[in-house]
Motif scaffolding. Structure first.
Motif: not given
Length: 92
Positions: A3-12, A14-17, A73-76
């Motif tokens: 749950r504390h792993s990092s993710h990568q995105t270019t989705d606007h 998702r980033i804004r949220r 980014y990281q969620d948790k």
């Protein structure tokens, strides 16, 4: 994946949220915008910071795409708390 792993995105969206869920806003480092540009060095602002200037999401994502960036980014955190860890990286 933990749950504390990092993710990568270019989705606007998702980033804004992610940013807004953490009471952040798009920003640029003061004095880094070139003439005619709306944004200089991109940042996310979570509190008042005299070195940062809040910008519109439209300007943020225009620069984000122009520079071919991705949002890592990281969620948790490892403790299960909401994380504010992020950084901008070059798209692969």
């Amino acid at each position: 994946m933990s749950r504390h792993s990092s993710h990568q995105t270019t989705d606007h969206d998702r980033i804004r949220r992610w940013v807004e869920e953490r009471d952040g806003s798009p920003a640029t480092v003061r004095g880094t915008a070139e003439r005619g540009e709306e944004a200089g060095l991109l940042r996310i602002m979570f509190r008042d910071d005299e070195d940062l200037e809040e910008i519109e999401w439209e300007d943020f994502f225009e620069k984000f795409d122009e520079e071919k960036l991705a949002f890592l980014y990281q969620d948790k955190t490892a403790d299960g708390e909401v994380s504010r860890f992020f950084k901008f990286v070059q798209r692969e």
